[in-house]
Design a protein around this motif. Structure first.
Motif, PDB file in Angstrom:
ATOM      1  N   TYR A 199      35.673  54.521  17.420  1.00 43.28           N
ATOM      2  CA  TYR A 199      35.944  53.736  18.627  1.00 43.28           C
ATOM      3  C   TYR A 199      35.552  54.514  19.875  1.00 43.28           C
ATOM      4  O   TYR A 199      34.858  53.997  20.772  1.00 43.28           O
ATOM      5  CB  TYR A 199      37.426  53.362  18.687  1.00 43.28           C
ATOM      6  CG  TYR A 199      37.822  52.594  19.920  1.00 43.28           C
ATOM      7  CD1 TYR A 199      37.846  51.204  19.920  1.00 43.28           C
ATOM      8  CD2 TYR A 199      38.152  53.255  21.104  1.00 43.28           C
ATOM      9  CE1 TYR A 199      38.200  50.495  21.067  1.00 43.28           C
ATOM     10  CE2 TYR A 199      38.517  52.559  22.245  1.00 43.28           C
ATOM     11  CZ  TYR A 199      38.522  51.183  22.230  1.00 43.28           C
ATOM     12  OH  TYR A 199      38.874  50.488  23.382  1.00 43.28           O
ATOM     13  N   LEU A 200      35.990  55.758  19.975  1.00 43.09           N
ATOM     14  CA  LEU A 200      35.708  56.577  21.153  1.00 43.09           C
ATOM     15  C   LEU A 200      34.205  56.770  21.362  1.00 43.09           C
ATOM     16  O   LEU A 200      33.717  56.718  22.503  1.00 43.09           O
ATOM     17  CB  LEU A 200      36.402  57.933  21.032  1.00 43.09           C
ATOM     18  CG  LEU A 200      37.928  57.931  21.033  1.00 43.09           C
ATOM     19  CD1 LEU A 200      38.466  59.325  20.729  1.00 43.09           C
ATOM     20  CD2 LEU A 200      38.474  57.426  22.368  1.00 43.09           C
ATOM     21  N   GLU A 201      33.495  56.975  20.294  1.00 43.67           N
ATOM     22  CA  GLU A 201      32.046  57.206  20.395  1.00 43.67           C
ATOM     23  C   GLU A 201      31.294  55.955  20.804  1.00 43.67           C
ATOM     24  O   GLU A 201      30.164  56.038  21.305  1.00 43.67           O
ATOM     25  CB  GLU A 201      31.507  57.731  19.071  1.00 43.67           C
ATOM     26  CG  GLU A 201      31.981  59.142  18.741  1.00 43.67           C
ATOM     27  CD  GLU A 201      31.489  59.642  17.391  1.00 43.67           C
ATOM     28  OE1 GLU A 201      31.420  60.865  17.193  1.00 43.67           O
ATOM     29  OE2 GLU A 201      31.182  58.775  16.527  1.00 43.67           O
ATOM     30  N   SER A 202      31.897  54.793  20.637  1.00 40.83           N
ATOM     31  CA  SER A 202      31.209  53.527  20.933  1.00 40.83           C
ATOM     32  C   SER A 202      31.463  53.008  22.346  1.00 40.83           C
ATOM     33  O   SER A 202      30.852  52.018  22.759  1.00 40.83           O
ATOM     34  CB  SER A 202      31.630  52.454  19.927  1.00 40.83           C
ATOM     35  OG  SER A 202      32.984  52.077  20.122  1.00 40.83           O
ATOM     36  N   GLN A 203      32.345  53.663  23.109  1.00 37.59           N
ATOM     37  CA  GLN A 203      32.667  53.179  24.449  1.00 37.59           C
ATOM     38  C   GLN A 203      31.659  53.679  25.479  1.00 37.59           C
ATOM     39  O   GLN A 203      31.154  54.802  25.386  1.00 37.59           O
ATOM     40  CB  GLN A 203      34.074  53.610  24.846  1.00 37.59           C
ATOM     41  CG  GLN A 203      35.168  53.168  23.897  1.00 37.59           C
ATOM     42  CD  GLN A 203      35.107  51.681  23.586  1.00 37.59           C
ATOM     43  OE1 GLN A 203      35.284  50.850  24.465  1.00 37.59           O
ATOM     44  NE2 GLN A 203      34.856  51.332  22.325  1.00 37.59           N
ATOM     45  N   ASN A 204      31.395  52.849  26.467  1.00 35.90           N
ATOM     46  CA  ASN A 204      30.474  53.200  27.548  1.00 35.90           C
ATOM     47  C   ASN A 204      31.293  53.663  28.761  1.00 35.90           C
ATOM     48  O   ASN A 204      31.825  52.847  29.490  1.00 35.90           O
ATOM     49  CB  ASN A 204      29.590  52.009  27.916  1.00 35.90           C
ATOM     50  CG  ASN A 204      28.588  52.340  29.009  1.00 35.90           C
ATOM     51  OD1 ASN A 204      28.230  53.512  29.191  1.00 35.90           O
ATOM     52  ND2 ASN A 204      28.139  51.330  29.733  1.00 35.90           N
ATOM     53  N   ILE A 205      31.389  54.971  28.939  1.00 34.45           N
ATOM     54  CA  ILE A 205      32.212  55.530  29.999  1.00 34.45           C
ATOM     55  C   ILE A 205      31.381  55.668  31.271  1.00 34.45           C
ATOM     56  O   ILE A 205      30.399  56.399  31.314  1.00 34.45           O
ATOM     57  CB  ILE A 205      32.797  56.890  29.603  1.00 34.45           C
ATOM     58  CG1 ILE A 205      33.555  56.760  28.275  1.00 34.45           C
ATOM     59  CG2 ILE A 205      33.708  57.434  30.699  1.00 34.45           C
ATOM     60  CD1 ILE A 205      34.694  55.776  28.308  1.00 34.45           C
ATOM     61  N   GLU A 206      31.789  54.948  32.324  1.00 36.64           N
ATOM     62  CA  GLU A 206      31.049  54.964  33.587  1.00 36.64           C
ATOM     63  C   GLU A 206      31.542  56.054  34.521  1.00 36.64           C
ATOM     64  O   GLU A 206      32.737  56.319  34.615  1.00 36.64           O
ATOM     65  CB  GLU A 206      31.177  53.601  34.272  1.00 36.64           C
ATOM     66  CG  GLU A 206      30.591  52.445  33.480  1.00 36.64           C
ATOM     67  CD  GLU A 206      30.643  51.144  34.261  1.00 36.64           C
ATOM     68  OE1 GLU A 206      30.590  51.215  35.506  1.00 36.64           O
ATOM     69  OE2 GLU A 206      30.738  50.073  33.643  1.00 36.64           O
ATOM     70  N   GLN A 207      30.596  56.673  35.227  1.00 34.47           N
ATOM     71  CA  GLN A 207      30.944  57.680  36.218  1.00 34.47           C
ATOM     72  C   GLN A 207      31.165  57.042  37.583  1.00 34.47           C
ATOM     73  O   GLN A 207      30.620  56.004  37.891  1.00 34.47           O
ATOM     74  CB  GLN A 207      29.853  58.741  36.314  1.00 34.47           C
ATOM     75  CG  GLN A 207      29.926  59.772  35.207  1.00 34.47           C
ATOM     76  CD  GLN A 207      28.959  60.909  35.420  1.00 34.47           C
ATOM     77  OE1 GLN A 207      27.831  60.857  34.957  1.00 34.47           O
ATOM     78  NE2 GLN A 207      29.390  61.929  36.130  1.00 34.47           N
TER      79      GLN A 207
END
Length: 207
Positions: A199-207
């Motif tokens: 799950y964590l690896e699949s999220q798109n974390i925006e800056q």
């Protein structure tokens, strides 16, 4: 992502752990001044009526002078650890994977805590082992306002809602108050168990 810079926090948010899971190198800020109302000493979990704040009390510097985060000492005059653990048990004892992880996490709520940063770094070590994240973080030696690596220190701000839209996952208390975003990674871990890393690896974390 290559190298990223973050603050050590108390049972980090899902957004912060997602950034960590996707980075090749993790650097923790160790030279900053302590600020209130951040995830340095707090996290949010799901609870019967919605989100619940778990806050670590700290000893403030005399005269209100600024102090380095690495020097902040936890206030143990009242049993905050016992209260936090009771809240976590009440919230997640019926979740699919709480019993799977509780033995590894319980010591954080029984052993005496002194310095906040050391405590947060210890939590990080155990969480990465439980989740399966391979990470050997380093600490900064000086404070850089504009670092030359990915700057994710903004994720420490508890007053600002993250830009990231997280994928929904099954939450044990969802039927009572709907799906809750932006919680501690504990919520994800207790509900998703071994799938947490995917799950964590699949999220798109925006800056």
């Amino acid at each position: 992502m290559e190298s990223i810079l973050l603050h050590p926090t108390y049972f980090p948010s899902i957004e912060q752990m997602a950034a960590i899971a996707q980075a090749k190198n993790v650097v923790f800020e160790a030279q900053d001044n302590y600020q209130k109302q951040t995830y340095r000493n707090r996290c949010y979990i799901a609870h019967t009526n919605g989100t619940l704040l778990l806050n670590i009390p700290i000893k403030h510097s005399k005269g209100g002078n600024r102090q380095k985060t690495k020097e902040v000492v936890v206030e143990n005059a009242f049993p905050w650890q016992k209260e936090h653990w009771r809240s976590i048990q009440n919230a997640y004892r019926t979740s699919p994977f709480f019993e799977f992880y509780e033995d590894e996490l319980h010591p954080f709520f029984t052993q005496k805590v002194e310095k906040l940063m050391d405590f947060n770094l210890s939590i990080f070590t155990v969480l990465t082992e439980l989740i399966g994240i391979e990470s050997q973080p380093t600490l900064t030696e000086s404070y850089e306002k504009e670092p030359n690596i990915g700057d994710f220190r903004f994720l420490v701000d508890a007053k600002t809602t993250p830009k990231t839209t997280l994928d929904r996952y099954t939450q044990v208390l969802e039927a009572q108050h709907g799906w809750l975003p932006h919680l501690s990674v504990l919520d994800l871990l207790f509900n998703e168990g071994p799938n947490t890393l995917n799950y964590l690896e699949s999220q798109n974390i925006e800056q």
